[in-house]
Design an enzyme around this catalytic site. Structure first.
Site, PDB file in Angstrom:
ATOM      1  CB  THR A  78     -38.319  15.870 -23.131  1.00 57.83           C
ATOM      2  OG1 THR A  78     -37.550  16.939 -23.686  1.00 57.83           O
ATOM      3  CG2 THR A  78     -39.607  15.916 -23.634  1.00 57.83           C
ATOM      4  CG  ASP A  79     -35.313  20.117 -21.284  1.00 51.81           C
ATOM      5  OD1 ASP A  79     -35.477  19.519 -22.307  1.00 51.81           O
ATOM      6  OD2 ASP A  79     -34.224  20.406 -20.965  1.00 51.81           O
ATOM      7  CD  GLU A  80     -36.045  18.508 -26.899  1.00 50.41           C
ATOM      8  OE1 GLU A  80     -36.730  18.651 -27.976  1.00 50.41           O
ATOM      9  OE2 GLU A  80     -35.183  17.715 -26.880  1.00 50.41           O
TER      10      GLU A  80
ATOM     11  CE1 TYR B 230     -39.456  13.107 -27.973  1.00 45.32           C
ATOM     12  CE2 TYR B 230     -38.312  15.268 -27.602  1.00 45.32           C
ATOM     13  CZ  TYR B 230     -38.506  13.659 -27.128  1.00 45.32           C
ATOM     14  OH  TYR B 230     -38.065  13.532 -26.067  1.00 45.32           O
TER      15      TYR B 230
ATOM     16  CE  LYS C  22     -41.745  12.174 -23.936  1.00 43.48           C
ATOM     17  NZ  LYS C  22     -41.825  10.819 -23.702  1.00 43.48           N
TER      18      LYS C  22
HETATM   19  P1  NAD Z   1     -34.550   5.971 -27.673  1.00 42.11           P
HETATM   20  O1  NAD Z   1     -34.912   6.382 -29.073  1.00 42.11           O
HETATM   21  O2  NAD Z   1     -33.319   5.437 -27.763  1.00 42.11           O
HETATM   22  O3  NAD Z   1     -35.417   4.607 -27.212  1.00 42.11           O
HETATM   23  C1  NAD Z   1     -36.861   4.463 -27.450  1.00 42.11           C
HETATM   24  C2  NAD Z   1     -37.297   3.019 -27.474  1.00 42.11           C
HETATM   25  O4  NAD Z   1     -38.752   2.880 -27.442  1.00 42.11           O
HETATM   26  C3  NAD Z   1     -36.560   2.051 -28.343  1.00 42.11           C
HETATM   27  O5  NAD Z   1     -36.130   1.033 -27.890  1.00 42.11           O
HETATM   28  C4  NAD Z   1     -37.814   1.665 -29.339  1.00 42.11           C
HETATM   29  O6  NAD Z   1     -37.551   0.686 -29.871  1.00 42.11           O
HETATM   30  C5  NAD Z   1     -38.829   1.915 -28.457  1.00 42.11           C
HETATM   31  N1  NAD Z   1     -40.252   2.116 -28.976  1.00 42.11           N
HETATM   32  C6  NAD Z   1     -40.366   3.272 -29.963  1.00 42.11           C
HETATM   33  N2  NAD Z   1     -41.636   3.229 -30.423  1.00 42.11           N
HETATM   34  C7  NAD Z   1     -42.118   2.058 -29.534  1.00 42.11           C
HETATM   35  C8  NAD Z   1     -43.630   1.417 -29.568  1.00 42.11           C
HETATM   36  N3  NAD Z   1     -44.455   2.017 -30.516  1.00 42.11           N
HETATM   37  N4  NAD Z   1     -43.755   0.395 -28.681  1.00 42.11           N
HETATM   38  C9  NAD Z   1     -42.721  -0.024 -27.891  1.00 42.11           C
HETATM   39  N5  NAD Z   1     -41.795   0.266 -28.130  1.00 42.11           N
HETATM   40  C10 NAD Z   1     -41.134   1.402 -28.839  1.00 42.11           C
HETATM   41  O7  NAD Z   1     -34.933   7.177 -26.749  1.00 42.11           O
HETATM   42  P2  NAD Z   1     -34.550   7.671 -25.382  1.00 42.11           P
HETATM   43  O8  NAD Z   1     -33.537   8.594 -25.860  1.00 42.11           O
HETATM   44  O9  NAD Z   1     -34.101   6.327 -24.879  1.00 42.11           O
HETATM   45  O10 NAD Z   1     -35.595   8.141 -24.693  1.00 42.11           O
HETATM   46  C11 NAD Z   1     -36.482   7.533 -23.807  1.00 42.11           C
HETATM   47  C12 NAD Z   1     -37.547   8.216 -23.142  1.00 42.11           C
HETATM   48  O11 NAD Z   1     -36.995   9.195 -22.433  1.00 42.11           O
HETATM   49  C13 NAD Z   1     -38.498   8.995 -24.070  1.00 42.11           C
HETATM   50  O12 NAD Z   1     -39.662   9.012 -23.835  1.00 42.11           O
HETATM   51  C14 NAD Z   1     -37.922  10.389 -24.301  1.00 42.11           C
HETATM   52  O13 NAD Z   1     -39.012  11.136 -24.679  1.00 42.11           O
HETATM   53  C15 NAD Z   1     -37.477  10.770 -23.007  1.00 42.11           C
HETATM   54  N6  NAD Z   1     -36.317  11.751 -22.799  1.00 42.11           N
HETATM   55  C16 NAD Z   1     -35.170  11.348 -23.694  1.00 42.11           C
HETATM   56  C17 NAD Z   1     -34.126  12.337 -23.382  1.00 42.11           C
HETATM   57  C18 NAD Z   1     -32.752  12.235 -24.310  1.00 42.11           C
HETATM   58  O14 NAD Z   1     -31.968  13.026 -24.197  1.00 42.11           O
HETATM   59  N7  NAD Z   1     -32.499  11.114 -24.893  1.00 42.11           N
HETATM   60  C19 NAD Z   1     -34.160  13.464 -22.626  1.00 42.11           C
HETATM   61  C20 NAD Z   1     -35.602  13.618 -21.889  1.00 42.11           C
HETATM   62  C21 NAD Z   1     -36.636  12.563 -22.072  1.00 42.11           C
HETATM   63  P1  TYD Z   2     -30.360  16.505 -30.337  1.00 41.08           P
HETATM   64  O1  TYD Z   2     -29.150  15.416 -30.095  1.00 41.08           O
HETATM   65  O2  TYD Z   2     -31.190  16.065 -31.671  1.00 41.08           O
HETATM   66  O3  TYD Z   2     -31.314  16.596 -29.281  1.00 41.08           O
HETATM   67  P2  TYD Z   2     -32.553  17.749 -28.936  1.00 41.08           P
HETATM   68  O4  TYD Z   2     -32.835  18.291 -30.350  1.00 41.08           O
HETATM   69  O5  TYD Z   2     -33.702  16.828 -28.510  1.00 41.08           O
HETATM   70  O6  TYD Z   2     -32.064  18.537 -28.148  1.00 41.08           O
HETATM   71  O7  TYD Z   2     -29.657  17.812 -30.701  1.00 41.08           O
HETATM   72  C1  TYD Z   2     -29.021  18.599 -29.686  1.00 41.08           C
HETATM   73  C2  TYD Z   2     -28.606  19.998 -30.199  1.00 41.08           C
HETATM   74  O8  TYD Z   2     -27.605  19.744 -31.523  1.00 41.08           O
HETATM   75  C3  TYD Z   2     -29.655  20.746 -30.961  1.00 41.08           C
HETATM   76  O9  TYD Z   2     -29.562  22.189 -30.744  1.00 41.08           O
HETATM   77  C4  TYD Z   2     -29.633  20.410 -32.479  1.00 41.08           C
HETATM   78  C5  TYD Z   2     -28.144  20.195 -32.491  1.00 41.08           C
HETATM   79  N1  TYD Z   2     -27.757  19.468 -33.627  1.00 41.08           N
HETATM   80  C6  TYD Z   2     -26.499  19.645 -34.577  1.00 41.08           C
HETATM   81  O10 TYD Z   2     -26.160  20.892 -34.341  1.00 41.08           O
HETATM   82  N2  TYD Z   2     -26.289  18.933 -35.502  1.00 41.08           N
HETATM   83  C7  TYD Z   2     -26.771  17.680 -35.479  1.00 41.08           C
HETATM   84  O11 TYD Z   2     -26.397  16.805 -36.468  1.00 41.08           O
HETATM   85  C8  TYD Z   2     -27.423  17.136 -34.606  1.00 41.08           C
HETATM   86  C9  TYD Z   2     -28.279  15.852 -34.739  1.00 41.08           C
HETATM   87  C10 TYD Z   2     -27.941  17.955 -33.622  1.00 41.08           C
END
Ligand code: NAD
Ligand code: TYD
Length: 355
Positions: free
Chosen positions: A133-135, A158, A162
């Protein structure tokens, strides 16, 4: 691609399931996918329910926790894993504030276990792609953007977990010569995202006339990328990215949270119509206490990925958000399932309790 047995971790989650659908649609991918997922609250086997029927023996699923090293070793041996695409993680910042332990276990220890299994394969192992993630880069002021050279300054449990996993991946490349690639992506949105993240939560709350909790002043900025664009970026990096390198991935779409929530209100009004006697859904917006350690702004410079590998995002935010709102309105059963406790019970009946 030469990869024959690709282990996808977290393939029942949001991005992982989209990736499995995406990679099987690519004519030049002829290998097998072995999807391992612990099926936490965020993992949903229905996200990939059609895949087994469509691709038969080219798709296998095992319910495994990546913290369970012996089970991982068995999967690597049984399926002759030659590459990994690692999505599995605890992914929600708010949960990491309440219960950081699962983040340390899954994101750090789980990644370490996978790296060890990959390393033990020796020369036959082709690629470990790590999704991040960019975070990890922390928070920006009003100007500038994260590059691959920006120092890591994670602010939430989180992002710290990461960041730690990213460092482990890098170290396995530098120390052991493990072929790795790493991508740091901005906020994704699209189908199959668990409704705790901003966009799906706001769509569903708006639909049901629930309040729309906006943290702080609503002016925090995120960069947004449609999930299928992310999948394309990942596959591009896996195929052509230089081993040992990191690539930033972004959508060139910086938006304040409040602008997104207002946009969603208007789209839900348009698609679902207004209930008799109800005002426009923007009236549901409620400013609530800010998230502790809330990063103010993320912006991502992904010019390395564009220059080296010719990738750019295809979807505009306007078209991507329309698709996403439509998807949630058309998949009410999916939403109902992921929100009920019965569903977790059903998973236990199907797959047994995790040890
Ligand atoms: P998500 O929470 O939707 O899915 C995570 C999956 O991992 C789930 O299916 C969960 O059951 C599985 N999981 C969790 N713990 C586990 C464990 N101990 N063993 C096996 N499986 C396990 O997450 P996502 O949004 O699909 O994110 C996927 C990846 O992308 C993550 O690594 C996250 O850090 C990264 N990422 C997400 C975003 C975003 O905006 N969602 C952006 C950048 C990077
Ligand atoms: P989120 O979807 O949790 O992603 P991330 O924290 O990984 O960026 O949140 C996106 C943005 O929205 C973040 O600035 C927090 C804000 N947010 C709210 O204002 N209200 C909400 O209920 C949630 C879940 C997020």
């Amino acid at each position: 691609m030469k990869i024959q047995n690709l282990l996808v971790t977290g393939g029942c989650g949001f991005i992982g399931s989209n990736f499995i659908h995406y990679i099987f649609r690519q004519p030049d991918f002829e290998g097998r996918i072995i999807n391992i997922d612990a099926l936490t609250y965020a993992g949903n086997p229905f996200n990939v329910a059609t895949v087994k029927d469509a691709y038969g023996e080219r798709y296998h699923f095992r319910r495994i926790d990546i913290c369970d090293f012996p089970s991982l070793e068995s999967v690597f041996a049984d399926f002759e894993i030659d590459a990994v695409c690692h999505f599995a993680a605890e992914s929600h910042v708010d949960r990491s504030i309440k219960r950081p332990d699962a983040f340390v276990n899954t994101n750090i220890i789980g990644t370490f276990n996978l790296l060890e299994c990959a390393r033990s394969k020796g020369e036959e192992f082709l690629l470990f792609h790590h999704i991040s993630t960019d975070e990890v880069y922390g928070s920006l002021g009003p100007d500038g953007a994260f590059t691959e050279e920006t120092p890591y300054r994670p602010n939430s449990p989180y992002s710290a977990s990461k960041a730690s996993s990213d460092h482990l991946v890098r170290s396995y490349n530098r120390t052991f010569g493990l072929p790795t690639t790493l991508s740091n992506c901005s906020n994704n949105y699209g189908p199959y995202q668990f409704p705790e993240k901003l966009i799906p939560l706001m769509i569903l709350n708006a639909l049901e006339y629930q309040s729309l909790p906006v943290y702080g002043d609503g002016k925090n900025v995120r960069d947004w990328l449609y999930v299928e664009d992310h999948c394309e970026a990942i596959l591009t990096i896996m195929k052509q990215g230089r081993r040992g390198e990191t690539y930033n991935v972004g959508g060139a779409t910086e938006l304040e949270n409040i602008a997104i929530v207002e946009n969603i209100c208007d789209l839900v009004d348009e698609y679902a119509g207004r209930r008799a006697g109800k005002a426009a859904r923007r009236h549901l917006i409620t400013y609530v206490a800010d998230r502790p350690g809330h990063d103010r702004r993320y912006a991502i410079d992904f010019s390395k990925l564009t220059t080296e590998l010719d990738w750019i995002p295809r979807e505009t935010f306007s078209s991507g958000l329309r698709k996403t709102v439509s998807w949630y309105l058309e998949h009410r059963n999916w939403v109902a399932d992921v929100r009920t406790k019965d569903y977790q019970r059903w998973i236990e009946q199907q797959y047994g309790r995790m040890p």
